[in-house]
Each structure stands twice: as structure tokens, then as C-alpha cells.
Design a protein around this motif. Structure first.
Motif, short mmCIF file in Angstrom:
data_model
loop_
_atom_site.label_atom_id
_atom_site.label_comp_id
_atom_site.label_asym_id
_atom_site.label_seq_id
_atom_site.Cartn_x
_atom_site.Cartn_y
_atom_site.Cartn_z
N ILE A 199 -14.20 64.66 -39.47
CA ILE A 199 -15.13 64.09 -40.47
C ILE A 199 -15.20 65.04 -41.66
O ILE A 199 -14.75 66.19 -41.55
CB ILE A 199 -16.55 63.87 -39.87
N PRO A 200 -15.75 64.61 -42.79
CA PRO A 200 -15.87 65.52 -43.93
C PRO A 200 -16.63 66.79 -43.54
O PRO A 200 -17.61 66.74 -42.79
CB PRO A 200 -16.66 64.69 -44.95
N ARG A 201 -16.14 67.93 -44.06
CA ARG A 201 -16.67 69.23 -43.64
C ARG A 201 -18.17 69.38 -43.88
O ARG A 201 -18.87 70.04 -43.12
CB ARG A 201 -15.89 70.35 -44.34
N GLY A 202 -18.66 68.78 -44.95
CA GLY A 202 -20.07 68.94 -45.31
C GLY A 202 -21.03 68.16 -44.41
O GLY A 202 -22.24 68.37 -44.46
N GLU A 203 -20.51 67.26 -43.58
CA GLU A 203 -21.40 66.45 -42.74
C GLU A 203 -21.74 67.14 -41.43
O GLU A 203 -20.90 67.82 -40.87
CB GLU A 203 -20.72 65.11 -42.42
N ASN A 204 -22.97 66.91 -40.96
CA ASN A 204 -23.35 67.47 -39.66
C ASN A 204 -22.69 66.67 -38.55
O ASN A 204 -22.49 65.47 -38.69
CB ASN A 204 -24.86 67.38 -39.45
N TYR A 205 -22.37 67.33 -37.45
CA TYR A 205 -21.83 66.60 -36.30
C TYR A 205 -22.70 66.90 -35.08
O TYR A 205 -23.00 68.06 -34.79
CB TYR A 205 -20.38 67.01 -36.00
N THR A 206 -23.13 65.85 -34.42
CA THR A 206 -23.90 66.06 -33.19
C THR A 206 -23.05 65.69 -31.98
O THR A 206 -22.65 66.57 -31.22
CB THR A 206 -25.20 65.22 -33.21
N ASP A 207 -22.73 64.40 -31.83
CA ASP A 207 -21.86 64.00 -30.72
C ASP A 207 -21.11 62.72 -31.08
O ASP A 207 -21.25 62.19 -32.18
CB ASP A 207 -22.65 63.84 -29.41
N LEU A 208 -20.34 62.23 -30.10
CA LEU A 208 -19.48 61.06 -30.37
C LEU A 208 -20.26 59.82 -30.79
O LEU A 208 -19.74 58.97 -31.51
CB LEU A 208 -18.62 60.75 -29.14
N LYS A 209 -21.51 59.72 -30.35
CA LYS A 209 -22.36 58.55 -30.70
C LYS A 209 -22.41 58.35 -32.21
O LYS A 209 -22.64 57.24 -32.71
CB LYS A 209 -23.78 58.75 -30.16
N GLN A 210 -22.21 59.44 -32.92
CA GLN A 210 -22.22 59.41 -34.39
C GLN A 210 -21.18 58.45 -34.96
O GLN A 210 -21.31 57.99 -36.08
CB GLN A 210 -21.92 60.83 -34.86
N PHE A 211 -20.11 58.17 -34.16
CA PHE A 211 -19.05 57.28 -34.66
C PHE A 211 -19.38 55.80 -34.44
O PHE A 211 -18.62 54.93 -34.86
CB PHE A 211 -17.71 57.62 -34.00
N GLU A 212 -20.51 55.51 -33.75
CA GLU A 212 -20.88 54.12 -33.47
C GLU A 212 -20.94 53.30 -34.77
O GLU A 212 -21.63 53.69 -35.73
CB GLU A 212 -22.24 54.08 -32.74
N LEU A 228 -14.40 54.08 -26.57
CA LEU A 228 -15.03 53.11 -25.67
C LEU A 228 -15.38 53.75 -24.32
O LEU A 228 -16.43 53.48 -23.75
CB LEU A 228 -14.12 51.89 -25.46
N LYS A 229 -14.47 54.65 -23.86
CA LYS A 229 -14.74 55.37 -22.61
C LYS A 229 -16.02 56.20 -22.73
O LYS A 229 -16.69 56.50 -21.75
CB LYS A 229 -13.55 56.29 -22.28
N ASN A 230 -16.32 56.59 -23.95
CA ASN A 230 -17.53 57.38 -24.19
C ASN A 230 -18.68 56.51 -24.72
O ASN A 230 -19.64 57.01 -25.30
CB ASN A 230 -17.23 58.50 -25.19
N GLY A 231 -18.52 55.19 -24.53
CA GLY A 231 -19.59 54.26 -24.88
C GLY A 231 -19.78 54.05 -26.37
O GLY A 231 -20.88 53.67 -26.80
N VAL A 232 -18.73 54.29 -27.15
CA VAL A 232 -18.87 54.17 -28.60
C VAL A 232 -17.91 53.11 -29.13
O VAL A 232 -16.73 53.10 -28.78
CB VAL A 232 -18.57 55.53 -29.29
N LYS A 233 -18.44 52.20 -29.96
CA LYS A 233 -17.57 51.18 -30.56
C LYS A 233 -17.48 51.45 -32.06
O LYS A 233 -18.49 51.45 -32.77
CB LYS A 233 -18.15 49.78 -30.28
#
Ligand SMILES: Nc1ncnc2c1ncn2[C@@H]1O[C@H](COP(=O)(O)OP(=O)(O)OP(=O)(O)O)[C@@H](O)[C@H]1O
Ligand SMILES: O=P(O)(O)OC[C@H]1O[C@H](OP(=O)(O)OP(=O)(O)O)[C@H](O)[C@@H]1O
Ligand SMILES: [Mg+2]
Length: 287
Positions: free
Chosen positions: A100-113, A130-135
Motif C-alpha cells: 500500500i502507499p507508504r504514508g498509509e497506516n496498516y493494521t491487518d488484512l481486514k483493511q483490504f475489505e 478470501l482464506k483470511n475472510g477478506v473480499k
């Protein structure tokens, strides 16, 4: 001889080609490569090379147009193909990663939902999420993927990373690994017994080259009273060769050790009385 040749597809030019050609040359197989010639028959091994785009290789091997192929595991796994992986080749190591862009915070994969992701690997990426519950929404592009967030094409990307240099120069940061890849040799699922015999010979040669690459030939000098101590540190293929030197009481020990082990035992060897230690490459190693 040509009808009994095994046919292998390798990348014409790109991240797989140099190491693929080097491997077959180290196996003692002579053939012409380079230039605009897209086929080449070896003069000393029953093999014909086809030089192709890497994306086409799994399909050609599945269809039997080629019997064997060298391809990145990432390309193979993106499309389900009925081929056998017959050897991990240990080069072109890389990973498929979300960034993701460097300036953005990252918490976990849910962020890609619900987010859009630019990638050349939509199947691997969406299956992982999807294996990680994210669409997420896949935006398939065939190259220069790292540009996508900065031109508003997608919010994140999923692409091949090796050093991380490309991500860095495009203002991105790696946040999760989807898949670890390396070059593999693949084979058609129904090889004739003649072709299987040629493949077995080829794999025997590749094993010998790979073993040699992981091992070092070590020569060192030691006084007689220290031979047992030094020998205990050297695994060797059997036990080390011990040869008398011209100077009385001194011996030369020859052994083979794993490259990874070498740096771990070097200090111990010196403490045990080893001197004049030489470490030499091994071209091939046959057990
Ligand atoms: N930076 C890298 N470091 C190591 N291996 C890599 C790197 N980039 C890609 N690879 C591996 O090498 C394979 C071929 O990469 P390359 O960039 O040459 O593909 P390409 O541009 O699709 O080539 P082609 O023109 O044959 O379609 C990839 O599928 C991957 O397995
Ligand atoms: O982490 P790095 O070491 O920077 O390597 C990653 C880059 O290497 C590959 O592209 P390549 O340079 O092969 O160009 P291509 O996109 O034209 O295939 C891959 O698609 C990345 O963009
Ligand atoms: Mg390609």
C-alpha cells in the motif's frame, strides 16, 4: 535421435532465462542460445530447447507441446494446470506481496475489505484474501503494477517483490506476503517411458550440480595430535582424507562441508588446531 528428444520450454529473456541456461550448461548439456533462434537441439544430450514467454510455458507443458518447462511457481499456481512439479530449482526466488502507499497506516488484512487491488495475479491474491475472510476487488494488469496507486488505478497492489527496491522507488510499502516463489521444473503428466528415462538422467545431473553448489571442499593443515579433534568437526562425504605433509608430524585434511555449516564451524576448526584452511568450490557432487 531427434524423435526421441525430450522438449523443454525455457524463458526467452527475463528473470528466469540466465539461470535456466546456466543450469543446463552446468549439467554438461551443449546447445546454442541467444539471438533470434527460438529452438535449439543439443549436440550431446537428447533434448530440444524452445525459447518462449514464461506465461505460455505451463500451457505448452500441459498440452504436451513441450514435455518439460522451467517457470516461476507464481505463474504456475496462478492458473490451475495439470502438470507435475519435478524439481525446485532454487533460483529466481521472490515473493508475491500486498503493498500500500507508504504514508498509509496498516493494521491487518481486514483493511483490504472492499478495496481495489491492482495485480497480475488475481487468483492467488483473491484466494489468499478470501482464506483470511477478506473480499477485495481485483484489477488485473499485466505489468508496471507498482504505478497503480499513484495514478488512482487501485488502492493497493499485489506483485512480485525481491529486494523491495521497486516498491520503495514507487512510494509503496509491503504489508503481507501472499506466496513464496522460486523457479521450478515442470513436466507433462503423461510422459512416455523413453522420455521419463531422459528426464531421470537430467534430474540426476541437476541433483549433482545442486549438491555441489551447496557444498565446499575444505583443505586444511593440522598436527598429528589434533587430527581426531579436527576430524570430529568435519562431517565429510565419508570421513576426511588425511595425507602426510613433507614436514614431519603435520597432515593435510580434505573434506566436504555444507556451505551453511562452514561459517559455524570455522572458529571451532581453528580452536582445534586447523591452519592454512582453503575453501574451494565444487562443480558437481555425485553420491
Ligand atoms: N525481481 C525478481 N527477483 C527474482 N525473481 C523474480 C523477480 N521478478 C520476477 N521473478 C521471477 O521470474 C519470473 C519471470 O519474471 P520476468 O519479469 O522475467 O517475467 P515476464 O516479464 O513476464 O517475462 P516474459 O517476457 O517471459 O513474459 C517471475 O514469474 C518470477 O517467478
Ligand atoms: O523487489 P525488486 O527487487 O525491486 O523486484 C521486483 C520487481 O521485479 C519484477 O519486475 P521486472 O524488473 O522483472 O520487470 P517486468 O515488470 O518488466 O517483468 C517484478 O514485477 C517487480 O516489479
Ligand atoms: Mg511473462
Amino acid at each position: 535421435m531427434s524423435t526421441n528428444n525430450i522438449r523443454i520450454a525455457v524463458q526467452k529473456s527475463g528473470r528466469l532465462s540466465d539461470d535456466s541456461l546456466k543450469l543446463f550448461k552446468e549439467c554438461g548439456i551443449k546447445f546454442e542460445s541467444g539471438g533470434s533462434k527460438l529452438r535449439s537441439i543439443s549436440s550431446n544430450f537428447p533434448i530440444e530447447f524452445l525459447f518462449l514467454r514464461d506465461d505460455d510455458i505451463p500451457g505448452y507443458v500441459e498440452d504436451g507441446v513441450a514435455d518439460l518447462g522451467v517457470v516461476g511457481l507464481n505463474v504456475l499456481m496462478e492458473h490451475t494446470r495439470k502438470v507435475d512439479v519435478v524439481k525446485e530449482l532454487g533460483f529466481s526466488k521472490c515473493r508475491l506481496s500486498l503493498a500500500i502507499p507508504r504514508g498509509e497506516n496498516y493494521t491487518d488484512l481486514k483493511q483490504f475489505e472492499g478495496k481495489s487491488i491492482a495485480t497480475s495475479y488475481p487468483n492467488l491474491t483473491s484466494q489468499f484474501l478470501l482464506k483470511n475472510g477478506v473480499k477485495a476487488e481485483m484489477h488485473e494488469i499485466s505489468g508496471s503494477v507498482e504505478i497503480a496507486p499513484s495514478i488512482g488505478l487501485a488502492e493497493g497492489i499485489c506483485d512480485i517483490v525481491s529486494t523491495g527496491g521497486t516498491l520503495l522507488s514507487n512510494g509503496l510499502k509491503e504489508v503481507a506476503t501472499v506466496f513464496q516463489s522460486q523457479a521450478v521444473m515442470i513436466a507433462n503428466a503423461t510422459l512416455s517411458s523413453e522420455k521419463q528415462a531422459i528426464l531421470d538422467k537430467l534430474l540426476f545431473r541437476i541433483d549433482s550440480v545442486q549438491r555441489g553448489q551447496n557444498a565446499k571442499y575444505v583443505v586444511l593443515n593440522v598436527q598429528e595430535q589434533n587430527i581426531d579433534k579436527v576430524t570430529a568437526l568435519l562431517p565429510g562425504m565419508k570421513s576426511p582424507s588425511v595425507l602426510p605433509l613433507a614436514t614431519k608430524g603435520w597432515f593435510s585434511l580434505h573434506s566436504v562441508i555444507e556451505e551453511n555449516d562452514f561459517w559455524n564451524i570455522i572458529e571451532n576448526l581453528r580452536d582445534a588446531g586447523a591452519e592454512g584452511i582453503l575453501v574451494l568450490p565444487i562443480e558437481k557432487m555425485i553420491l
